[in-house]
Design a protein around this motif. Structure first.
Motif, mmCIF file in Angstrom:
data_model
loop_
_atom_site.group_PDB
_atom_site.id
_atom_site.type_symbol
_atom_site.label_atom_id
_atom_site.label_comp_id
_atom_site.label_asym_id
_atom_site.label_seq_id
_atom_site.Cartn_x
_atom_site.Cartn_y
_atom_site.Cartn_z
ATOM 1 N N LEU A 28 11.794 6.959 -7.489
ATOM 2 C CA LEU A 28 10.698 6.174 -6.932
ATOM 3 C C LEU A 28 11.106 4.705 -6.887
ATOM 4 C CD1 LEU A 28 7.709 6.576 -6.047
ATOM 5 C CD2 LEU A 28 7.063 6.225 -8.449
ATOM 6 N N VAL A 29 10.908 4.080 -5.726
ATOM 7 C CA VAL A 29 11.148 2.645 -5.581
ATOM 8 C C VAL A 29 9.851 2.015 -5.084
ATOM 9 C CG1 VAL A 29 12.467 0.824 -4.453
ATOM 10 C CG2 VAL A 29 13.590 2.995 -5.040
ATOM 11 N N LEU A 30 9.341 1.037 -5.836
ATOM 12 C CA LEU A 30 8.078 0.386 -5.525
ATOM 13 C C LEU A 30 8.343 -1.076 -5.203
ATOM 14 C CD1 LEU A 30 6.026 1.881 -8.487
ATOM 15 C CD2 LEU A 30 6.198 2.777 -6.155
ATOM 16 N N ALA A 31 8.056 -1.480 -3.970
ATOM 17 C CA ALA A 31 8.316 -2.845 -3.517
ATOM 18 C C ALA A 31 6.988 -3.576 -3.359
ATOM 19 C CB ALA A 31 9.081 -2.831 -2.194
ATOM 20 N N CYS A 32 6.721 -4.534 -4.244
ATOM 21 C CA CYS A 32 5.473 -5.315 -4.181
ATOM 22 C C CYS A 32 4.264 -4.390 -4.014
ATOM 23 C CB CYS A 32 5.518 -6.329 -3.043
ATOM 24 S SG CYS A 32 6.863 -7.521 -3.178
ATOM 25 N N ALA A 33 4.233 -3.329 -4.820
ATOM 26 C CA ALA A 33 3.235 -2.277 -4.651
ATOM 27 C C ALA A 33 1.850 -2.734 -5.093
ATOM 28 C CB ALA A 33 3.651 -1.036 -5.449
ATOM 29 N N SER A 34 0.850 -2.371 -4.311
ATOM 30 C CA SER A 34 -0.533 -2.560 -4.734
ATOM 31 C C SER A 34 -0.878 -1.427 -5.703
ATOM 32 C CB SER A 34 -1.461 -2.562 -3.518
ATOM 33 O OG SER A 34 -1.285 -1.385 -2.743
ATOM 34 N N MET A 92 0.829 -1.205 0.000
ATOM 35 C CA MET A 92 0.000 0.000 0.000
ATOM 36 C C MET A 92 0.864 1.257 0.000
ATOM 37 S SD MET A 92 -2.901 1.160 2.802
ATOM 38 C CE MET A 92 -1.697 1.482 4.113
ATOM 39 N N GLY A 93 2.030 1.190 0.649
ATOM 40 C CA GLY A 93 2.940 2.330 0.658
ATOM 41 C C GLY A 93 3.462 2.661 -0.722
ATOM 42 N N GLY A 94 3.603 1.646 -1.590
ATOM 43 C CA GLY A 94 3.984 1.910 -2.974
ATOM 44 C C GLY A 94 2.875 2.605 -3.740
ATOM 45 N N GLN A 95 1.652 2.174 -3.493
ATOM 46 C CA GLN A 95 0.496 2.824 -4.120
ATOM 47 C C GLN A 95 0.402 4.282 -3.680
ATOM 48 O OE1 GLN A 95 -2.937 0.355 -3.694
ATOM 49 N NE2 GLN A 95 -4.385 1.866 -4.453
ATOM 50 N N ILE A 96 0.611 4.524 -2.395
ATOM 51 C CA ILE A 96 0.619 5.898 -1.874
ATOM 52 C C ILE A 96 1.765 6.688 -2.500
ATOM 53 C CG2 ILE A 96 1.013 7.276 0.217
ATOM 54 C CD1 ILE A 96 -0.472 5.010 1.759
ATOM 55 N N SER A 97 2.927 6.070 -2.625
ATOM 56 C CA SER A 97 4.090 6.762 -3.209
ATOM 57 C C SER A 97 3.817 7.221 -4.633
ATOM 58 C CB SER A 97 5.309 5.836 -3.181
ATOM 59 O OG SER A 97 5.686 5.514 -1.865
ATOM 60 N N LEU A 98 3.153 6.391 -5.408
ATOM 61 C CA LEU A 98 2.789 6.787 -6.776
ATOM 62 C C LEU A 98 1.908 8.029 -6.759
ATOM 63 C CD1 LEU A 98 2.118 3.249 -8.241
ATOM 64 C CD2 LEU A 98 3.669 4.922 -9.262
ATOM 65 N N ARG A 99 0.958 8.057 -5.841
ATOM 66 C CA ARG A 99 0.070 9.215 -5.737
ATOM 67 C C ARG A 99 0.843 10.470 -5.309
ATOM 68 N NH1 ARG A 99 -4.641 8.743 -8.410
ATOM 69 N NH2 ARG A 99 -5.575 6.684 -8.121
ATOM 70 N N VAL A 100 1.775 10.305 -4.361
ATOM 71 C CA VAL A 100 2.577 11.456 -3.919
ATOM 72 C C VAL A 100 3.414 11.994 -5.076
ATOM 73 C CG1 VAL A 100 4.405 12.240 -2.361
ATOM 74 C CG2 VAL A 100 2.675 10.626 -1.540
ATOM 75 N N ALA A 101 4.050 11.102 -5.822
ATOM 76 C CA ALA A 101 4.883 11.528 -6.957
ATOM 77 C C ALA A 101 4.068 12.295 -7.981
ATOM 78 C CB ALA A 101 5.541 10.310 -7.605
ATOM 79 N N ALA A 102 2.815 11.916 -8.173
ATOM 80 C CA ALA A 102 1.954 12.627 -9.116
ATOM 81 C C ALA A 102 1.504 13.977 -8.569
ATOM 82 C CB ALA A 102 0.734 11.771 -9.454
ATOM 83 N N LEU A 103 1.340 14.074 -7.245
ATOM 84 C CA LEU A 103 0.883 15.326 -6.632
ATOM 85 C C LEU A 103 1.979 16.388 -6.595
ATOM 86 C CD1 LEU A 103 -1.165 13.921 -3.607
ATOM 87 C CD2 LEU A 103 -2.099 15.262 -5.506
ATOM 88 N N VAL A 104 3.215 15.977 -6.312
ATOM 89 C CA VAL A 104 4.321 16.944 -6.177
ATOM 90 C C VAL A 104 5.516 16.472 -7.010
ATOM 91 C CG1 VAL A 104 3.683 18.014 -3.980
ATOM 92 C CG2 VAL A 104 4.877 15.831 -3.955
ATOM 93 N N PRO A 105 5.364 16.419 -8.333
ATOM 94 C CA PRO A 105 6.438 15.872 -9.169
ATOM 95 C C PRO A 105 7.741 16.648 -9.085
ATOM 96 C CG PRO A 105 4.774 17.001 -10.493
ATOM 97 C CD PRO A 105 4.217 16.892 -9.114
ATOM 98 N N GLY A 106 7.682 17.926 -8.759
ATOM 99 C CA GLY A 106 8.906 18.712 -8.656
ATOM 100 C C GLY A 106 9.711 18.422 -7.406
#
Length: 248
Positions: free
Chosen positions: A118-124, A99-113
């Protein structure tokens, strides 16, 4: 050498993040998954903190923030993005598990600058199931993982409580990131456990294929908690990825 700064908290409205901070250097933020906590990264923080400032989060509802109601994926991502902005953090690496990988994807999209890597480990995020069906895979997931880590999994799940676990599981299964993936334009490393019984390797391969330029590595004998099951390999892959892109 590993430095530790006292535990910090960050609050925006009623939502609270608990943080531990280690080391010095470019910022690395570790985000645990469903039923997890900051303790799930203990085999990884020392290696990362040799050359990075490492922030280890406890999400609302989990770990040291267990008294809070759990947030949904997008609300948790917004809270972390707001924290990054208020601290004016740039050049950040996000490392998220499940779930933390899924959240990380959302964070990267919100504040790309603010997020460079990004490292995604067994991300949902691509998982299609129901909380009940997903729960049926838990016994097999525990059996293929590191036996010594089972007490930590159980303790953190009990601390979070059934209400937070159900709320998080229901929300993450509704929150597909499929349409978001082609928009991720930062270097991304995807790491999967070859024996993952919760988020199958086919979804890991699909996730990596959908992110432009993403690297994909599968650790054959590791399960869902890949950074615990194979910490040496996980740390080596992550550090190699960080070093190659920091030099670039």
């Amino acid at each position: 050498m590993l430095w530790r700064v006292l535990t910090e908290t960050y609050q925006a409205g009623p939502a609270i993040l608990h943080l531990e901070r280690y080391g010095h250097g470019p910022a690395v933020v570790l985000i645990h998954g469903l039923s997890g906590s900051s303790r799930w990264w203990r085999r990884n923080v020392p290696a990362l903190a040799e050359a990075h400032e490492v922030f280890v989060l406890d999400l609302a509802g989990y770990g040291r923030a267990w008294r809070q109601p759990a947030l949904g994926v997008q609300a948790a991502a917004q809270l972390i993005a707001t924290w990054l902005e208020e601290r004016d953090m740039t050049g950040v690496t996000l490392i998220g598990h499940s779930m933390g990988g899924q959240i990380s994807l959302r964070v990267a999209a919100l504040v790309p600058g603010r997020v460079d890597l990004l490292v995604l480990a067994c991300a949902s995020g691509l998982l299609t199931s129901t909380p009940t069906r997903a729960a049926l895979n838990l016994p097999r997931a525990v059996l293929v993982g590191r036996p010594s880590f089972v007490p930590r999994i159980v303790a953190d799940a009990l601390r979070a409580g059934p209400r937070n676990l159900w709320r998080s599981a229901s929300d993450l299964l509704r929150d597909s990131v499929e349409e978001l993936l082609p928009q991720i334009r930062i270097p991304t490393l995807v790491i999967w456990g070859g024996r993952d019984a919760l988020v199958p390797v086919e979804l890991g391969r699909a996730l990596a294929a959908a992110i432009p330029g993403a690297e994909y590595h599968e650790i054959p004998r590791a399960g869902h908690v890949v950074m615990v099951d194979a910490p040496g390999t996980f740390n080596r892959l992550v550090l190699g990825f960080l070093q190659s892109h920091r030099r670039a």
